[in-house]
Every structure is written in C-alpha cells, then in structure tokens.
Motif scaffolding. Structure first.
Motif, PDB file in Angstrom:
ATOM      1  N   THR A 104      -2.627  -4.834  12.305  1.00 49.84           N
ATOM      2  CA  THR A 104      -1.219  -4.405  11.996  1.00 49.84           C
ATOM      3  C   THR A 104      -1.185  -4.682  10.502  1.00 49.84           C
ATOM      4  O   THR A 104      -0.189  -3.932   9.772  1.00 49.84           O
ATOM      5  CB  THR A 104      -0.425  -5.511  12.567  1.00 49.84           C
ATOM      6  N   ASN A 105      -1.732  -5.600   9.900  1.00 51.06           N
ATOM      7  CA  ASN A 105      -1.960  -5.739   8.466  1.00 51.06           C
ATOM      8  C   ASN A 105      -2.233  -4.491   7.555  1.00 51.06           C
ATOM      9  O   ASN A 105      -1.711  -4.071   6.737  1.00 51.06           O
ATOM     10  CB  ASN A 105      -2.845  -6.749   7.973  1.00 51.06           C
ATOM     11  N   LEU A 106      -3.132  -3.835   8.463  1.00 52.20           N
ATOM     12  CA  LEU A 106      -3.589  -2.402   7.349  1.00 52.20           C
ATOM     13  C   LEU A 106      -2.477  -1.295   7.932  1.00 52.20           C
ATOM     14  O   LEU A 106      -2.219  -0.578   7.237  1.00 52.20           O
ATOM     15  CB  LEU A 106      -4.883  -1.934   8.237  1.00 52.20           C
ATOM     16  N   VAL A 107      -2.285  -1.083   9.247  1.00 58.43           N
ATOM     17  CA  VAL A 107      -1.057  -0.233   9.608  1.00 58.43           C
ATOM     18  C   VAL A 107      -0.064  -0.300   9.014  1.00 58.43           C
ATOM     19  O   VAL A 107       0.675   0.827   8.341  1.00 58.43           O
ATOM     20  CB  VAL A 107      -0.964  -0.093  11.227  1.00 58.43           C
ATOM     21  N   TYR A 108       0.485  -1.525   8.758  1.00 59.81           N
ATOM     22  CA  TYR A 108       1.979  -1.549   7.796  1.00 59.81           C
ATOM     23  C   TYR A 108       1.711  -2.100   6.691  1.00 59.81           C
ATOM     24  O   TYR A 108       2.465  -2.526   6.002  1.00 59.81           O
ATOM     25  CB  TYR A 108       2.792  -2.604   8.963  1.00 59.81           C
ATOM     26  N   ASP A 109       0.469  -2.011   6.171  1.00 59.18           N
ATOM     27  CA  ASP A 109       0.282  -2.213   4.784  1.00 59.18           C
ATOM     28  C   ASP A 109       0.838  -3.538   4.440  1.00 59.18           C
ATOM     29  O   ASP A 109       1.425  -3.729   3.355  1.00 59.18           O
ATOM     30  CB  ASP A 109       0.946  -1.185   3.714  1.00 59.18           C
ATOM     31  N   ARG A 110       0.656  -4.589   4.968  1.00 63.05           N
ATOM     32  CA  ARG A 110       1.174  -5.989   4.701  1.00 63.05           C
ATOM     33  C   ARG A 110       0.413  -6.631   3.604  1.00 63.05           C
ATOM     34  O   ARG A 110       0.973  -7.723   3.203  1.00 63.05           O
ATOM     35  CB  ARG A 110       1.183  -6.872   6.167  1.00 63.05           C
ATOM     36  N   LYS A 111      -0.835  -6.597   3.150  1.00 65.39           N
ATOM     37  CA  LYS A 111      -1.306  -7.167   2.074  1.00 65.39           C
ATOM     38  C   LYS A 111      -1.758  -8.414   2.320  1.00 65.39           C
ATOM     39  O   LYS A 111      -1.598  -9.355   1.270  1.00 65.39           O
ATOM     40  CB  LYS A 111      -0.679  -6.569   0.812  1.00 65.39           C
ATOM     41  N   LEU A 112      -1.801  -8.919   3.560  1.00 68.58           N
ATOM     42  CA  LEU A 112      -2.250 -10.327   3.600  1.00 68.58           C
ATOM     43  C   LEU A 112      -3.818 -10.704   3.568  1.00 68.58           C
ATOM     44  O   LEU A 112      -4.489  -9.656   3.731  1.00 68.58           O
ATOM     45  CB  LEU A 112      -1.588 -10.852   4.941  1.00 68.58           C
ATOM     46  N   SER A 113      -4.105 -11.803   3.230  1.00 67.41           N
ATOM     47  CA  SER A 113      -5.455 -12.159   3.238  1.00 67.41           C
ATOM     48  C   SER A 113      -6.160 -12.548   4.710  1.00 67.41           C
ATOM     49  O   SER A 113      -5.347 -12.543   5.642  1.00 67.41           O
ATOM     50  CB  SER A 113      -6.034 -13.278   2.276  1.00 67.41           C
TER      51      SER A 113
ATOM     52  N   THR B 203      -6.318  -6.572  -1.225  1.00 67.33           N
ATOM     53  CA  THR B 203      -6.558  -5.361  -0.768  1.00 67.33           C
ATOM     54  C   THR B 203      -7.836  -4.652  -1.763  1.00 67.33           C
ATOM     55  O   THR B 203      -8.264  -5.160  -2.804  1.00 67.33           O
ATOM     56  CB  THR B 203      -5.796  -4.235  -1.094  1.00 67.33           C
ATOM     57  N   LEU B 204      -8.412  -3.691  -1.161  1.00 63.44           N
ATOM     58  CA  LEU B 204      -9.907  -3.342  -1.718  1.00 63.44           C
ATOM     59  C   LEU B 204      -9.445  -2.626  -3.305  1.00 63.44           C
ATOM     60  O   LEU B 204     -10.074  -2.720  -4.090  1.00 63.44           O
ATOM     61  CB  LEU B 204     -10.519  -1.896  -0.792  1.00 63.44           C
ATOM     62  N   LEU B 205      -8.355  -1.995  -2.961  1.00 66.78           N
ATOM     63  CA  LEU B 205      -7.854  -1.466  -4.391  1.00 66.78           C
ATOM     64  C   LEU B 205      -7.603  -2.314  -5.581  1.00 66.78           C
ATOM     65  O   LEU B 205      -7.925  -2.017  -6.659  1.00 66.78           O
ATOM     66  CB  LEU B 205      -6.483  -0.435  -4.096  1.00 66.78           C
ATOM     67  N   SER B 206      -6.958  -3.394  -5.202  1.00 69.50           N
ATOM     68  CA  SER B 206      -6.747  -4.308  -6.073  1.00 69.50           C
ATOM     69  C   SER B 206      -7.960  -4.918  -6.474  1.00 69.50           C
ATOM     70  O   SER B 206      -8.136  -5.254  -7.945  1.00 69.50           O
ATOM     71  CB  SER B 206      -5.566  -5.343  -5.758  1.00 69.50           C
ATOM     72  N   PHE B 207      -9.053  -5.321  -5.677  1.00 67.04           N
ATOM     73  CA  PHE B 207     -10.390  -5.798  -5.861  1.00 67.04           C
ATOM     74  C   PHE B 207     -11.164  -5.038  -6.849  1.00 67.04           C
ATOM     75  O   PHE B 207     -11.538  -5.395  -7.865  1.00 67.04           O
ATOM     76  CB  PHE B 207     -11.050  -5.854  -4.728  1.00 67.04           C
ATOM     77  N   MET B 208     -11.024  -3.655  -6.753  1.00 65.20           N
ATOM     78  CA  MET B 208     -11.603  -2.648  -7.693  1.00 65.20           C
ATOM     79  C   MET B 208     -10.977  -2.746  -9.094  1.00 65.20           C
ATOM     80  O   MET B 208     -11.544  -2.544 -10.194  1.00 65.20           O
ATOM     81  CB  MET B 208     -11.571  -1.112  -7.141  1.00 65.20           C
ATOM     82  N   TYR B 209      -9.541  -2.603  -8.951  1.00 66.40           N
ATOM     83  CA  TYR B 209      -8.970  -2.694 -10.457  1.00 66.40           C
ATOM     84  C   TYR B 209      -9.368  -4.053 -11.110  1.00 66.40           C
ATOM     85  O   TYR B 209      -9.708  -4.083 -12.280  1.00 66.40           O
ATOM     86  CB  TYR B 209      -7.470  -2.733  -9.973  1.00 66.40           C
ATOM     87  N   ALA B 210      -9.140  -5.359 -10.205  1.00 64.63           N
ATOM     88  CA  ALA B 210      -9.409  -6.452 -11.264  1.00 64.63           C
ATOM     89  C   ALA B 210     -11.125  -6.574 -11.445  1.00 64.63           C
ATOM     90  O   ALA B 210     -11.185  -6.960 -12.695  1.00 64.63           O
ATOM     91  CB  ALA B 210      -8.989  -7.607 -10.022  1.00 64.63           C
ATOM     92  N   SER B 211     -11.783  -5.876 -10.708  1.00 66.56           N
ATOM     93  CA  SER B 211     -13.239  -5.885 -11.229  1.00 66.56           C
ATOM     94  C   SER B 211     -13.510  -5.227 -12.431  1.00 66.56           C
ATOM     95  O   SER B 211     -14.351  -5.491 -13.422  1.00 66.56           O
ATOM     96  CB  SER B 211     -14.083  -5.373  -9.924  1.00 66.56           C
ATOM     97  N   ARG B 212     -12.811  -3.935 -12.591  1.00 66.43           N
ATOM     98  CA  ARG B 212     -13.059  -3.141 -13.861  1.00 66.43           C
ATOM     99  C   ARG B 212     -12.396  -3.742 -14.878  1.00 66.43           C
ATOM    100  O   ARG B 212     -13.025  -3.908 -15.866  1.00 66.43           O
ATOM    101  CB  ARG B 212     -12.065  -1.846 -13.625  1.00 66.43           C
ATOM    102  N   ARG B 213     -11.289  -4.410 -14.980  1.00 61.32           N
ATOM    103  CA  ARG B 213     -10.601  -5.195 -15.814  1.00 61.32           C
ATOM    104  C   ARG B 213     -11.471  -6.200 -16.261  1.00 61.32           C
ATOM    105  O   ARG B 213     -11.585  -6.421 -17.467  1.00 61.32           O
ATOM    106  CB  ARG B 213      -9.324  -5.762 -15.282  1.00 61.32           C
ATOM    107  N   PHE B 214     -12.119  -6.886 -15.447  1.00 62.11           N
ATOM    108  CA  PHE B 214     -13.115  -8.075 -15.635  1.00 62.11           C
ATOM    109  C   PHE B 214     -14.171  -7.666 -16.333  1.00 62.11           C
ATOM    110  O   PHE B 214     -14.610  -8.178 -17.500  1.00 62.11           O
ATOM    111  CB  PHE B 214     -13.528  -8.727 -14.393  1.00 62.11           C
ATOM    112  N   ALA B 215     -14.890  -6.633 -16.125  1.00 65.56           N
ATOM    113  CA  ALA B 215     -16.074  -5.926 -16.647  1.00 65.56           C
ATOM    114  C   ALA B 215     -15.934  -5.674 -18.000  1.00 65.56           C
ATOM    115  O   ALA B 215     -16.665  -5.889 -19.028  1.00 65.56           O
ATOM    116  CB  ALA B 215     -16.642  -4.712 -15.790  1.00 65.56           C
ATOM    117  N   ARG B 216     -14.525  -5.056 -18.368  1.00 65.43           N
ATOM    118  CA  ARG B 216     -13.990  -4.700 -19.810  1.00 65.43           C
ATOM    119  C   ARG B 216     -13.827  -5.951 -20.496  1.00 65.43           C
ATOM    120  O   ARG B 216     -14.338  -6.050 -21.656  1.00 65.43           O
ATOM    121  CB  ARG B 216     -12.657  -3.881 -19.661  1.00 65.43           C
TER     122      ARG B 216
END
Lengths: 275, 275
Positions: A104-113, B203-216
């Motif tokens: 559900t976290n992915l389907v509803y994009d809840r962005k929880l860890s 999320t994966l997207l925020s991980f990639m964003y944070a990683s690029r920013r860190f490398a820079r």
C-alpha cells in the motif's frame, strides 16, 4: 499512484516465547525465537474506492489488515493468497498486515520507511490480539531471535545463522487471542528459560530442544502434536509445536521419516519483500 | 566439523555516507544509505591446516578475511568468487569477511549468533580500513539506511521499502583507505545533509538525488563518473557514484539508454545468506 503492487511475507513458526504486554502497541510484543518459512502469504494491493479484503479468493475480515489500511488512509483492495494454513501458528494475520503495509505504501505513494511500515503492521497485529512477535520476525527473515520485544527502535533482534528444510503438519485451529490474553505467567517463565538456552547456543539443535521443553513446561501441547513429536523422536528426528497452533513442525525429513505426509518448505533467507 | 559451507553476500553500493571513527571497532562505522545487489561475493570455506585465501581462482591477501579466521581460531581455506569488480566501491572486502564468518562458524562449529558474526566481520573491515558500513548493510539486505554507526547492538538501521533494477559501469580502482583515513570533515557534513533528505523521504528517487548531491559536495566525482552521470541525466535517467569507487550506477535502464554497456543486476531482497 501505481496500479498494483505485490509483496511476499514469509510464514513464521514461533518455537517459544514470553509475552510482554504494554499499553503502547509499539512497545508491546514478545521475546522468543522461530523459523521464517518459504511458505507464506502473497499480498496484492490495488487502488479502490473502499477497503476490500480477499483471502484465498473469498471476502474476509482480517482486523490487522483493516487497521493498516486505516492508518495509511488507503481504501485499497487487498488480495492475500496463503500457502500456510490459517489459524494454525504461522502468523498469517501478521503476514497479511505487513504485506499490506509494504504494498500500500507504494500504491498510494505514502513515502514511509521500512521500519515505519513494520511498526504499523506490528501495532495492528498486537492490537487485534492476533500476534505478538510475528511481524518483526517476518520483516527480518531467517531464524530470528527476538531478544527485546516491540517494534523497530524498541526491539532487539539476533538470529541463528543457519538454513534448514522444514516439514509441518497441521491438525486444526487454536485461537492465539484466547491464550495470549489469558494468564501467561507460567508460559512466560518457560519462554525466558528457553530463550536463555538459545542465546547461550544459537544453533538449530538447541532451538529445537528449547522449543520442545517450552511446549511441555508451558503445558500447551495438544494430543495430536504430542504424539507427532514422539513419533519423530522415535526415528531420531527433531520436532516441536508451532506457537500457537495445533501444528507440529520438524527439521529435515523428521515427519516424513515418521510416516506422516507433511507440507515441505525451508527457512526463508529474507524478510518480507516486494515483488 | 562440516566439510564445506558456502555463503553468498550481496555487493553493496554506498550512495552517501558520513564517517564515524572510534577506537572501538564495534562502535566505529558510518551513517549513510546504499543499495545491496544481486551481484556479490560467494564464499566457500573448507577445513585446512593453515589459513589460505583464494579470490577468483588466485591466491590473495584479504586482511579482513585473515582477521575473521584468526578471531574464529579457524585455519580454514577460503575461496571467494566475486561477480562485482574489486576495489571499485562494491564492498568486496566486507562481503568476503562476512561470508567467511558465516561459513566458518558452521564448518568449525563455533556456535556464534548472526549478530556476533556480523560484529566480527564489521570490526575486521573497519580495522583494515577497507570499509565502514558495508558489512552491516550486507548483513541486512534491501536498500539499507544506516541511521547510527557501528556493529549490531550499537547501530540502528532502517530501509527504503523498494526494489529496483540496477546498472553499473566501473572505470577502475580508487582506494577506500586513502579517503576514509584522510580529512573527512567536508565529506561527513555533506553525508549528514544527504541522510536527512532520505530520512525525510525514504524513496529511491530521493536516494538518487541525495547521492548525486553528496558526490558533488564532497568533491569526490571522477571525470569519467561525472560524464556518465550527465549522460544518464540527458536521457532522463538517475545515476550517481558508488562510494568509494570509480564506478557509476543507475536505476532501471539509465546507463543502457545513455549508450553505455553496463553490468545489470538488481537490489537484493535479503542480507548475507548460507547456501
């Protein structure tokens, strides 16, 4: 919003445990040890207008799943397919709740860890009285030892570094809620003793020994399970009772050797996972 | 004593980190986040009269593996086969150490717990200066977020609840030891900022964003990696640099789309596992 996400959550057989109630469901839980299994529950979540739960093709009411959907504010359709028996000590309710949280976290994009989702599912299972430690074990995978109770951040897990073929036979249902809400003093004393044995020697053999001793001392053995354990011992195998279910499980070929026709699986190396 | 035990340990690409040295190697480590991979290191341990280490068919000196064998008082033969490049930011040394610990424990019947074995391998990797957080990430699997540094019992892990196809290209070796034993203030400041981004949105997207920013911001980008990240961005893909290696990684088909011929794998749902 994604159209459909599926998660697999391993079944979990608890060998022994002690109950640790707390008003805060994220602190409540159990100490103990168990096996996570390659047999388990597959949960598929799709967006819907109102919550719907289907278990093995039939509409079902699974309280912890309902709680997870409410917490995530997601009126999803949840389809769960289980390869382990229901109400027989395999943590199906916890598995359904955890799989629902992850998908559900992915389907509803809840962005929880990951920990947040495990905490939600654990709290829902505890509040429903359907489990005390299955969810955190199922999130971890392997052969988890629950050293401290509760959700991630409160609990402490270790593990037995081994893999095994597992056989099991279920003789019917037992209600977890009746036992874990009743008087648990004798049970918890036996559970603490069993845990100290496994902490001293974290091997499969000591886990099976501690589990059998717990089942005897906590006076939880059903007649069917007791006979099956004796039958497996008679052919030099290792068996014990799934807590809490009218189910016997054995390592290797213990039940087959004793003439039973068991379900066959193995310990699951991973915790709950998205497909 | 068993004749032969094999363990698989996933490779681990760190996207960003901050270094946390400590005189006690079980407390030393790093905060950060990364991807564990279906490509990794397979370690087979057999009893021997004196320690021998073979990496991809050639005799090799891998200091953390030697330390693990000494700690377990096991003069074993260790054969490691890696499907990820060596010295390129995939945590091969940590994987070899952890696989050795898990397999040797069974071959020599040492009866240690999972956390104890992870602690031994983590300490050995830290002491050798070959890694600061790979071992605990590889023991966990998935997409681990290292919230607190150190071995189990000291550390705190969370995770990004997702799976992904991963592509990577290595342009050669970088020495981890040179960087993590040098001045790490700027690096660690950038690492803490990246971690807070990912904690806020795991999320994966925020991980990639944070990683690029860190490398820079940590000024670690090599020319080859910088160009590859730009090439992937030009085709709307997500890429960053493996810390610490002269390696670029991308999610999905980022590097293929940009005209590279990458190695292809996926995130690994499980931590290190016995076969």
């Amino acid at each position: 919003m994604r159209e459909e996400v599926t998660a697999f959550v391993p079944g979990h057989i608890t060998g022994f445990f002690s109950a640790h109630p707390d008003d805060d469901p994220t602190k409540a839980g159990s100490r103990g040890a168990g096996l996570t299994l390659t047999d388990g529950v597959e949960v598929t979540v799709t967006p819907a207008d109102e919550p719907q739960i289907v278990l093995d093709g039939e509409p079902a009411a699974i309280e912890p799943v309902e709680t997870v959907l409410e917490t995530l504010e997601a009126p999803a359709r949840v389809e769960a397919e289980t390869s382990v028996p229901i109400g027989a000590g395999f943590g199906v309710s916890g598995a359904a709740a955890l799989g629902t949280a992850l998908a559900t976290n992915l389907v509803y994009d809840r962005k929880l860890s990951y920990n947040e989702l495990v905490t939600i599912a654990h709290g829902a299972d505890v509040q429903a009285g359907t489990g005390l430690g299955d969810v955190v074990a199922q999130a971890s995978g392997g052969i988890p030892i629950r050293l401290e109770p509760g959700a991630p951040g409160h609990n402490l897990l270790d593990g037995i570094p081994a893999r095994a073929r597992v056989e099991y036979v279920s003789f019917g249902q037992l209600s977890t809620a009746d036992i874990i809400t009743g008087d648990t003093d004798q049970l918890s004393a036996a559970g603490k003793e069993a845990l100290s044995l496994v902490v001293k020697e974290p091997t499969l053999l000591s886990f099976m020994y501690a589990s059998r001793r717990f089942a005897r001392e906590a006076e939880l053995l059903t007649a069917d399970v007791k006979k099956a354990i004796q039958d497996v011992a008679a052919v030099d195998g290792q068996a014990s009772m799934a807590m809490l279910g009218n189910t016997v499980f054995a390592l290797g070929t213990g039940l087959s050797d004793a003439g039973y026709e068991p379900s066959i699986c193995a310990t699951h190396p991973a915790g709950a996972m998205l497909k």
